[in-house]
Design a protein around this motif. Structure first.
Motif, PDB file in Angstrom:
ATOM      1  N   ASP A 180       0.851  -1.192   0.000  1.00  0.00           N
ATOM      2  CA  ASP A 180       0.000   0.000   0.000  1.00  0.00           C
ATOM      3  C   ASP A 180       0.883   1.237   0.000  1.00  0.00           C
ATOM      4  O   ASP A 180       1.854   1.314   0.757  1.00  0.00           O
ATOM      5  N   TYR A 181       0.532   2.202  -0.827  1.00  0.00           N
ATOM      6  CA  TYR A 181       1.278   3.458  -0.887  1.00  0.00           C
ATOM      7  C   TYR A 181       0.360   4.541  -1.413  1.00  0.00           C
ATOM      8  O   TYR A 181      -0.704   4.260  -1.971  1.00  0.00           O
ATOM      9  N   GLU A 182       0.786   5.781  -1.221  1.00  0.00           N
ATOM     10  CA  GLU A 182       0.079   6.909  -1.813  1.00  0.00           C
ATOM     11  C   GLU A 182       1.100   7.709  -2.604  1.00  0.00           C
ATOM     12  O   GLU A 182       2.171   8.048  -2.090  1.00  0.00           O
ATOM     13  N   LEU A 183       0.784   7.988  -3.856  1.00  0.00           N
ATOM     14  CA  LEU A 183       1.665   8.767  -4.721  1.00  0.00           C
ATOM     15  C   LEU A 183       1.271  10.230  -4.606  1.00  0.00           C
ATOM     16  O   LEU A 183       0.094  10.569  -4.697  1.00  0.00           O
ATOM     17  N   ILE A 184       2.253  11.088  -4.386  1.00  0.00           N
ATOM     18  CA  ILE A 184       2.003  12.517  -4.250  1.00  0.00           C
ATOM     19  C   ILE A 184       2.847  13.241  -5.294  1.00  0.00           C
ATOM     20  O   ILE A 184       4.074  13.170  -5.256  1.00  0.00           O
ATOM     21  N   ASN A 185       2.167  13.894  -6.238  1.00  0.00           N
ATOM     22  CA  ASN A 185       2.876  14.666  -7.261  1.00  0.00           C
ATOM     23  C   ASN A 185       2.814  16.141  -6.906  1.00  0.00           C
ATOM     24  O   ASN A 185       1.820  16.613  -6.359  1.00  0.00           O
ATOM     25  N   TYR A 186       3.884  16.866  -7.210  1.00  0.00           N
ATOM     26  CA  TYR A 186       3.937  18.300  -6.943  1.00  0.00           C
ATOM     27  C   TYR A 186       4.686  18.974  -8.086  1.00  0.00           C
ATOM     28  O   TYR A 186       5.457  18.335  -8.798  1.00  0.00           O
ATOM     29  N   GLU A 187       4.418  20.255  -8.266  1.00  0.00           N
ATOM     30  CA  GLU A 187       5.056  21.014  -9.343  1.00  0.00           C
ATOM     31  C   GLU A 187       6.496  21.325  -8.986  1.00  0.00           C
ATOM     32  O   GLU A 187       6.773  21.924  -7.944  1.00  0.00           O
ATOM     33  N   CYS A 188       7.400  20.876  -9.840  1.00  0.00           N
ATOM     34  CA  CYS A 188       8.818  21.129  -9.608  1.00  0.00           C
ATOM     35  C   CYS A 188       9.580  20.761 -10.873  1.00  0.00           C
ATOM     36  O   CYS A 188       9.440  19.649 -11.371  1.00  0.00           O
ATOM     37  N   ASP A 189      10.383  21.688 -11.364  1.00  0.00           N
ATOM     38  CA  ASP A 189      11.125  21.433 -12.599  1.00  0.00           C
ATOM     39  C   ASP A 189      12.584  21.070 -12.351  1.00  0.00           C
ATOM     40  O   ASP A 189      13.251  20.551 -13.230  1.00  0.00           O
ATOM     41  N   GLU A 190      13.080  21.392 -11.153  1.00  0.00           N
ATOM     42  CA  GLU A 190      14.493  21.149 -10.865  1.00  0.00           C
ATOM     43  C   GLU A 190      14.657  20.744  -9.419  1.00  0.00           C
ATOM     44  O   GLU A 190      13.705  20.774  -8.645  1.00  0.00           O
ATOM     45  N   PHE A 191      15.876  20.373  -9.049  1.00  0.00           N
ATOM     46  CA  PHE A 191      16.148  19.922  -7.694  1.00  0.00           C
ATOM     47  C   PHE A 191      15.728  20.960  -6.657  1.00  0.00           C
ATOM     48  O   PHE A 191      16.051  22.136  -6.784  1.00  0.00           O
ATOM     49  N   ILE A 192      14.989  20.500  -5.652  1.00  0.00           N
ATOM     50  CA  ILE A 192      14.760  21.284  -4.430  1.00  0.00           C
ATOM     51  C   ILE A 192      15.046  20.343  -3.280  1.00  0.00           C
ATOM     52  O   ILE A 192      14.922  19.127  -3.406  1.00  0.00           O
ATOM     53  N   ASP A 193      15.455  20.888  -2.146  1.00  0.00           N
ATOM     54  CA  ASP A 193      15.798  20.014  -1.032  1.00  0.00           C
ATOM     55  C   ASP A 193      14.545  19.427  -0.381  1.00  0.00           C
ATOM     56  O   ASP A 193      13.417  19.799  -0.702  1.00  0.00           O
ATOM     57  N   GLY A 194      14.782  18.486   0.527  1.00  0.00           N
ATOM     58  CA  GLY A 194      13.687  17.764   1.159  1.00  0.00           C
ATOM     59  C   GLY A 194      12.726  18.633   1.942  1.00  0.00           C
ATOM     60  O   GLY A 194      11.521  18.367   1.964  1.00  0.00           O
ATOM     61  N   ILE A 195      13.245  19.673   2.587  1.00  0.00           N
ATOM     62  CA  ILE A 195      12.378  20.570   3.364  1.00  0.00           C
ATOM     63  C   ILE A 195      11.375  21.244   2.421  1.00  0.00           C
ATOM     64  O   ILE A 195      10.178  21.287   2.706  1.00  0.00           O
ATOM     65  N   HIS A 196      11.863  21.747   1.284  1.00  0.00           N
ATOM     66  CA  HIS A 196      10.968  22.395   0.329  1.00  0.00           C
ATOM     67  C   HIS A 196      10.000  21.395  -0.310  1.00  0.00           C
ATOM     68  O   HIS A 196       8.862  21.728  -0.605  1.00  0.00           O
TER      69      HIS A 196
END
Length: 159
Positions: free
Chosen positions: A20-36
């Motif tokens: 079981d998992y949940e996929l979460i997509n977010y807008e991002c074109d380049e590397f951002i760190d884990g906090i962001h």
């Protein structure tokens, strides 16, 4: 026509293992760190984990999954995999070793299966968030399920 959901290797592995998992997509074109990333997805920071790939003194590669706000304890990480020492691989080598890019490196679905250690702090949560295998995708899943699929051990590896 509906946009087709892009499945990563990480997702395929979870589905093949009936996890079981949940996929979460977010807008991002380049590397951002884990906090962001956590802020972009609304994931609790303390439940969000990053994937680090290191090389041991023996030249073997290892995967370490630690909370995004913490730093790895190199001595503890080395002890956890019975190495004299470990060091981070160079970012330029990440794709050739794992098949993933910086910011999209998941402990699931690398080119090869490497010994994996998850920081023991993950065990106190029913769900943690990890990279989904590409920039802009996170996966929420049970840490025990993750450990089972990647054959990981839990160990105190953060400072």
């Amino acid at each position: 026509m509906a946009k087709k959901e892009l499945k990563t290797n990480a997702v395929r592995i979870l589905e093949r293992n009936k996890i079981d998992y949940e996929l979460i997509n977010y807008e991002c074109d380049e590397f951002i760190d884990g906090i962001h990333t956590a802020e972009a997805t609304g994931a609790p920071i303390e439940q969000s984990f990053k994937t680090l790939v290191m090389k041991g003194k023996s030249n073997a590669y290892y995967v370490f999954v630690i909370p995004i706000a913490d730093e790895v304890d190199l001595k503890a990480a080395a002890r956890s995999v019975k190495e004299k020492s470990v060091e981070m691989i160079h970012v330029k080598d990440l794709t050739s070793i794992t098949g993933y890019v910086r910011g999209g490196c998941s402990p699931l679905g690398m080119k090869k299966s490497f010994p994996t250690v998850i920081d023991s702090s993950a065990e106190k949560f029913d769900e943690i968030y990890i990279s989904g295998g590409r920039i802009g995708t996170s996966i929420k899943l049970n840490p025990q399920d993750l450990a089972k699929v990647v054959r990981a051990t839990f160990y105190d590896i953060i400072r």
